[in-house]
Every structure is written in structure tokens, then in C-alpha cells.
Design an enzyme around this catalytic site. Structure first.
Site, mmCIF file in Angstrom:
data_model
loop_
_atom_site.group_PDB
_atom_site.id
_atom_site.type_symbol
_atom_site.label_atom_id
_atom_site.label_comp_id
_atom_site.label_asym_id
_atom_site.label_seq_id
_atom_site.Cartn_x
_atom_site.Cartn_y
_atom_site.Cartn_z
ATOM 1 C CE LYS A 176 -1.371 3.132 2.585
ATOM 2 N NZ LYS A 176 -1.548 4.217 1.613
ATOM 3 C CD GLU A 182 12.847 1.251 11.542
ATOM 4 O OE1 GLU A 182 13.494 2.244 11.928
ATOM 5 O OE2 GLU A 182 12.765 0.209 12.218
ATOM 6 C CB CYS A 184 13.297 9.680 8.635
ATOM 7 S SG CYS A 184 14.339 8.630 7.628
ATOM 8 C CD GLU A 234 9.505 13.510 11.555
ATOM 9 O OE1 GLU A 234 8.373 13.004 11.555
ATOM 10 O OE2 GLU A 234 10.514 12.908 11.160
HETATM 11 P P1 NAP Z 1 2.621 8.855 7.335
HETATM 12 O O1 NAP Z 1 1.661 9.948 7.175
HETATM 13 O O2 NAP Z 1 2.712 8.192 8.659
HETATM 14 O O3 NAP Z 1 2.254 7.779 6.221
HETATM 15 C C1 NAP Z 1 3.038 6.628 6.030
HETATM 16 C C2 NAP Z 1 2.184 5.556 5.400
HETATM 17 O O4 NAP Z 1 1.188 5.132 6.337
HETATM 18 C C3 NAP Z 1 1.435 6.024 4.162
HETATM 19 O O5 NAP Z 1 1.423 4.980 3.222
HETATM 20 C C4 NAP Z 1 0.050 6.278 4.709
HETATM 21 O O6 NAP Z 1 -0.960 6.212 3.739
HETATM 22 C C5 NAP Z 1 -0.070 5.137 5.685
HETATM 23 N N1 NAP Z 1 -1.149 5.242 6.660
HETATM 24 C C6 NAP Z 1 -1.747 6.346 7.161
HETATM 25 N N2 NAP Z 1 -2.698 5.998 8.059
HETATM 26 C C7 NAP Z 1 -2.715 4.646 8.112
HETATM 27 C C8 NAP Z 1 -3.468 3.679 8.842
HETATM 28 N N3 NAP Z 1 -4.434 4.016 9.709
HETATM 29 N N4 NAP Z 1 -3.199 2.377 8.645
HETATM 30 C C9 NAP Z 1 -2.249 1.986 7.777
HETATM 31 N N5 NAP Z 1 -1.510 2.853 7.072
HETATM 32 C C10 NAP Z 1 -1.732 4.169 7.233
HETATM 33 O O7 NAP Z 1 4.091 9.314 6.943
HETATM 34 P P2 NAP Z 1 4.540 10.062 5.628
HETATM 35 O O8 NAP Z 1 4.051 11.467 5.683
HETATM 36 O O9 NAP Z 1 4.216 9.253 4.440
HETATM 37 O O10 NAP Z 1 6.125 10.021 5.780
HETATM 38 C C11 NAP Z 1 6.836 10.902 6.570
HETATM 39 C C12 NAP Z 1 7.207 10.265 7.889
HETATM 40 O O11 NAP Z 1 7.961 9.083 7.668
HETATM 41 C C13 NAP Z 1 8.100 11.138 8.749
HETATM 42 O O12 NAP Z 1 7.667 11.070 10.070
HETATM 43 C C14 NAP Z 1 9.468 10.501 8.597
HETATM 44 O O13 NAP Z 1 10.354 10.749 9.654
HETATM 45 C C15 NAP Z 1 9.108 9.066 8.499
HETATM 46 N N6 NAP Z 1 10.169 8.279 7.877
HETATM 47 C C16 NAP Z 1 10.911 7.443 8.658
HETATM 48 C C17 NAP Z 1 11.947 6.696 8.107
HETATM 49 C C18 NAP Z 1 12.775 5.762 8.937
HETATM 50 O O14 NAP Z 1 13.501 4.950 8.365
HETATM 51 N N7 NAP Z 1 12.713 5.826 10.243
HETATM 52 C C19 NAP Z 1 12.210 6.816 6.740
HETATM 53 C C20 NAP Z 1 11.430 7.678 5.975
HETATM 54 C C21 NAP Z 1 10.409 8.395 6.557
HETATM 55 P P3 NAP Z 1 -1.597 7.574 3.117
HETATM 56 O O15 NAP Z 1 -0.502 8.255 2.392
HETATM 57 O O16 NAP Z 1 -2.684 7.067 2.242
HETATM 58 O O17 NAP Z 1 -2.097 8.366 4.291
#
Ligand code: NAP
Ligand code: MG
Length: 516
Positions: A205, A286, A321, A417
Site C-alpha cells: 500500500k 520505522e 527522516c 518533527e
Molecule cells: P505517514 O503519514 O505516517 O504515512 C506513512 C504511510 O502510512 C502512508 O502509506 C500512509 O498512507 C499510511 N497510513 C496512514 N494511516 C494509516 C493507517 N491508519 N493504517 C495503515 N496505514 C496508514 O508518513 P509520511 O508522511 O508518508 O512520511 C513521513 C514520515 O515518515 C516522517 O515522520 C518521517 O520521519 C518518516 N520516515 C521514517 C523513516 C525511517 O527509516 N525511520 C524513513 C522515511 C520516513 P496515506 O498516504 O494514504 O495516508
């Protein structure tokens, strides 16, 4: 025998021929704008009435593609289809599965510029950042292919007298892969290929801002020989259908990379055993970071350190991140370092990602832009605005690189963040204070320290509590194999993607003892 793993090198866009090829690739991908992309469940393409419109953040009037969007019913079918395909796929030899990854890597190499161009246009990545992401995806395929073969070999065991004692790793089951949009090919590819090569079937997804590049990934894996039904391409709104995937009783593993709040939610939901479920789910999560670079008074070259911080703060618009969002500077050198930071930040050009001259492109969505602007508002009350602070010109979601000085430890822009081009600089009275500030958040992903002192470097090795620590270099740019990636505390489960332990997260060990 495979040759030892080596990292993919980056394209050199200072070479005119490379620039020309990239411009051509961008034109080619622009020519596909507005195409409709289907889901793929159980080997069947599905077009839904509701679609995700993937916009070009450099110019949101352009639709990169319309991607079908799974409902909870389709999400349920996707998990069932993955479950059905598991018996056959899990019986493949690791070498055979690995070959599919190697072939996928070869296809990505051949289509490198096209993939780069999709990222430039869909994710707003500047050229070099886009190319680095595609190179990392190739690295993951090559690295995990080798890892699968290593894990597939008999594992060493003690032999008890009169017994044959063996141990091996076997696949787990249906893996739901939920990546973020910020490394839209590399992270989606890394989590997906790790799960697949370990013998699991996958429901992918993708993040809603970047479903088109994820469609390319799914296509490439099919072209590389992945049997139908092993990978379901299942975009949709996480809020609307994510819970169906996570809570499904047939789901065995959830591999998630994204924000802390969604990670916590997934972890909680996955921990509840559903009717018919016969295992505890494994969650690989992560999450976010609030990464700090510390500059000591004895750093070799203060301006070099400042430039490292600026590169780590504003690369891909601060949407990593691993991005440096806190710069902690010792009192004695504070003014000098801040002056260098401001100078280097003022040199950054902001503009459409398809122009090679843009060092910074747009942030990903309108809502991201609003949320970052709200933090800049907060920052105005918490520190001194040294540069930026406003939107930048153009039709896209452009923001100026923004630096706040004299931010106190504990301030919101120093703790939360922001995930955008905002850097908070904090003064430390001494080295102890600097380490205390660096460790003073709920996160623990990356960090860096600039110092010449052996004692300080050694203390940082022990006491700077982050999953990825860098000494005398910036805190972004982790390389597969060299810097296994993952963080502590609220940065996640420390999965160490691109490292030797990662594949084990997608497998279970089996011990067989036979009495002779
Ligand atoms: P996000 O808003 O948490 O979304 C991540 C994924 O989760 C998306 O595919 C999103 O889908 C999905 N999602 C949202 N609600 C969900 C639910 N209830 N159940 C299952 N999946 C759900 O994060 P983002 O904005 O895409 O990415 C930025 C974040 O990622 C930052 O916090 C960054 O630090 C973190 N990050 C961490 C790492 C690491 O290795 N630690 C690496 C890269 C990024 P939708 O898009 O459809 O909402
Ligand atoms: Mg988009």
C-alpha cells in the site's frame, strides 16, 4: 557465485550527455501525465471509480497520474489473494527468489533515468536526490538477494551426540508493506523485496502522494519474473483502508515506515488478536526523527561543519527522516558557525524540481506546506529568524529554507518533527550540555558530531543515543550495507534496513533434530 555487494554509483549530471538524457526522460514522463493506473490483486488489474490524483508538487495543476484506490473490501481481497499465493511462493528456493531481485535491479538500471524523472515530477525531488533514491532501490535488490542466499544456507548448530541438529529460516506469511512518500522508490522497494525474497507474499500500500512510482516498482517486479498474485499493488487512503490491512487475521507481518503517530496506531491495532488469527503479528515500524548535529569548539573546520548541517537540513527540502532539524553549537564558536550556516543557506535556490538549477524543490503537498508554515509561526515566538520564514515564488509548494537561532532546549521547534526545511539552532554551554540537548527528545534516529577530540568522539559513540551516528560528517545519506538504518525510542523498532539483521525480521527460525 555472486560477486560481493557494492553500492550503485550516482549519475554525474555535470556531464552534458547525462543532462540531455535526463531532460529527455523528464519529457517522456511528462508525456504520460494523466494516465490511469490500476490496482493489481491476485494477478488481476482492477480499475476503481475513485482514484488518487497524484499531483506534481512543483505545479499542482499537473496530474502525474490517476491511480485506482482500494476500498476496505478490495484491501480484504488483497490480503486473501496474498494468503492464497503464499503456499507456492514460500516453497521456492531462496536462490530462485533472489534471481528475481537481481533481474529487477537490472531493469531499474536500464530504466534509471525514467524512474529518476518520475520521482522528480511526482515527489518533487531535485535530480540528484531522485537519482540517489533510485540507486538505493537498486542497492536494496542487490543486497537482499545476497542476504537471502546467505540466510538460505544451513545455519551453524552444535551437534549433540547421536543426533543430526540443523537450523534454518523459513518464510512467515502475508506481509503488508506501508511505505512513506519521501523515499518513494527506495523504501517501498526495500521493504517489499526483503519480504518477497524471504519467501513472503506482499500487499503493497504505497503512500498516497506517490503511488505512480510505486506502480513502476510493481511492474518491474512482475517483469523480473515475480509470479502473479505474489505481490498485490494496493494503493488507497491509509485512513480509509489501512486498518483493514493491519487488522486482517491473515496478515502476519506489517512493515511500516512513516510518522510516529501512524506507527503507534498500527502497532496498537496489530497487537489485538482478531477472531480466526493464529499468530501474534510482527510489526516493523520505522518512524520519525528530530535529528541533531553537534558542532564542538574544536571542530576541524567550522564552516565545513556548518555546510554539512545545511546540506542535511535542506536536502530534499528537509523531508528526510534523517534530516538535521537541530543544530547544537558550543558557545565559543556559536557566532562563527551560525554565520556560516546563514551564508550557505542564502545560496540555496528554490524552484521547480525539473530544473537542475533548483537545489531545493517544493514540499510534498499543500497540507505539508501549511503544517510547516504553522511551525515557522511557532518558531517566530521561540527563536530568532535568521533566514527564510516565508513561501518562495512559483505555482508549487515552495518554501524558503528557514533557520532559527537561539532556540532553547525544549522549544516546540526543537522537539517536534516538522518534516520540512526548518532548522533550529541551540547554544550549548559545554560538551556535556551539547550531548544532553542532543539526547533530549523522544526520538533517536540519526545524529552527527563534529569534533577533533578523540575523547569527545568516543563519548559520542557511547552516549549519543541514536541508531545512526555520524562523526565528522553530516547525518543524512545512509548507504545500503555500510550504514544499516533504523532508530531508537520513538524513531521505531530499529530494523536496520540495508543491514545483515534485516532479512531475519521477515523470517522465522526452525530447528530440526533427528535421532540417528
Ligand atoms: P505517514 O503519514 O505516517 O504515512 C506513512 C504511510 O502510512 C502512508 O502509506 C500512509 O498512507 C499510511 N497510513 C496512514 N494511516 C494509516 C493507517 N491508519 N493504517 C495503515 N496505514 C496508514 O508518513 P509520511 O508522511 O508518508 O512520511 C513521513 C514520515 O515518515 C516522517 O515522520 C518521517 O520521519 C518518516 N520516515 C521514517 C523513516 C525511517 O527509516 N525511520 C524513513 C522515511 C520516513 P496515506 O498516504 O494514504 O495516508
Ligand atoms: Mg504527488
Amino acid at each position: 557465485m555472486l560477486s560481493p555487494f557494492i553500492n550503485e554509483t550516482y549519475l554525474d549530471f555535470s556531464i552534458p550527455a547525462n543532462r540531455k538524457s535526463m531532460m529527455d526522460a523528464i519529457g517522456l514522463v511528462e508525456g504520460t501525465f494523466g494516465r490511469h493506473y490500476p490496482l493489481n490483486v491476485g494477478g488481476k488489474e482492477i480499475y476503481t471509480d475513485r482514484e488518487i490524483a497524484s499531483l506534481n508538487p512543483s505545479d499542482p495543476s499537473q496530474v502525474v497520474g490517476f491511480v485506482s484506490s482500494a476500498t476496505p473490501e478490495i484491501a480484504d481481497q488483497a490480503v486473501r489473494a496474498a494468503h492464497e499465493a503464499f503456499a507456492a511462493w514460500s516453497s521456492w528456493q531462496p536462490e530462485a527468489r533472489a534471481r528475481i531481485l537481481l533481474r529487477a535491479a537490472a531493469i531499474m538500471r536500464r530504466r534509471r533515468l525514467e524512474l529518476d524523472a518520475v520521482e522528480v515530477l511526482e515527489a518533487g525531488k531535485p535530480w540528484l536526490e531522485a537519482d540517489a533514491d533510485v540507486a538505493e532501490a537498486i542497492d536494496f535488490c542487490e543486497f537482499y538477494a545476497r542476504e537471502a542466499i546467505r540466510y538460505g544456507a544451513p545455519q551453524p548448530t552444535v551437534q549433540l551426540p547421536g543426533e543430526e541438529d540443523t537450523a534454518c529460516y523459513i518464510p512467515c506469511g502475508v506481509t503488508v508493506v506501508i511505505p512513506p512518500w519521501n523515499f518513494p522508490l527506495a523504501i517501498a522497494c526495500g521493504m517489499t523485496t526483503a519480504a518477497l525474497v524471504a519467501g513472503n507474499t506482499v500487499v503493497l500500500k504505497p503512500a498516497s502522494p506517490t503511488p505512480v512510482i510505486a506502480w513502476y516498482l510493481a511492474q518491474i517486479l512482475r517483469e523480473a519474473g515475480l509470479p502473479e498474485g505474489v505481490l498485490q499493488f494496493c494503493p488507497g487512503s491509509g485512513g480509509a483502508m489501512g486498518d483493514t490491512l493491519v487488522a486482517h487475521p491473515l496478515t502476519r507481518i506489517i512493515a511500516f515506515t512513516g510518522s510516529m503517530s501512524v506507527g503507534i496506531h498500527i502497532n496498537e491495532l496489530a497487537s489485538k488478536v482478531q477472531p480466526g488469527q493464529i499468530w501474534l503479528k510482527r510489526v516493523i515500524a520505522e518512524m520519525g526523527g528530530k535529528d541533531a548535529i553537534v558542532v564542538c569548539d574544536d571542530a576541524d573546520d567550522l564552516c565545513e561543519a556548518a555546510r554539512g548541517a545545511v546540506a542535511a537540513a535542506f536536502g530534499y527540502q528537509g523531508q528526510k527522516c534523517s534530516a538535521c532539524s537541530r543544530l547544537i553549537v558550543m558557545d565559543e564558536v556559536y557566532d562563527k558557525v551560525v554565520a556560516c550556516v546563514v551564508e550557505a543557506t542564502r545560496e540555496i535556490t528554490v524552484g521547480a524540481s525539473k530544473d537542475l538549477a533548483s537545489r531545493m524543490g517544493p514540499v510534498i503537498t499543500e497540507s505539508a506546506m501549511k503544517s510547516i508554515m504553522a511551525y515557522i509561526e511557532i518558531g517566530n515566538g521561540e527563536g530568532t529568524l535568521l533566514c527564510g520564514g516565508f513561501r518562495a515564488e512559483g505555482p508549487g509548494y515552495f518554501l524558503q529554507p528557514t533557520v532559527f537561532g537561539d532556540v532553547k532546549q525544549g522549544a516546540r521547534i526543537e522537539q517536534e518533527e516538522i518534516f520540512g526545511p526548518v532548522l533550529a539552532i541551540t547554544r550549548a554551554v559545554d560538551f556535556d550540555d551539547a550531548l544532553r540537548i542532543a539526547n533530549g527528545t523522544i526520538y533517536g534516529l540519526t545524529g552527527a558530531l563534529y569534533s577533533r577530540s578523540r575523547q569527545r568522539l568516543e563519548r559520542a559513540r557511547r552516549e549519543f543515543h541514536v541508531g545512526n551516528l555520524y562523526l565528522n560528517r553530516k547525518c543524512t545519506g545512509a548507504m545500503v550495507g555500510a550504514h544499516p538504518f533504523g532508530g531508537f525510542n520513538m524513531s521505531g523498532t530499529d530494523s536496520k534496513a540495508g543491514g545483515r539483521d534485516y532479512l531475519a525480521l521477515f523470517m522465522q527460525g526452525k530447528s530440526v533434530a533427528e535421532r540417528m
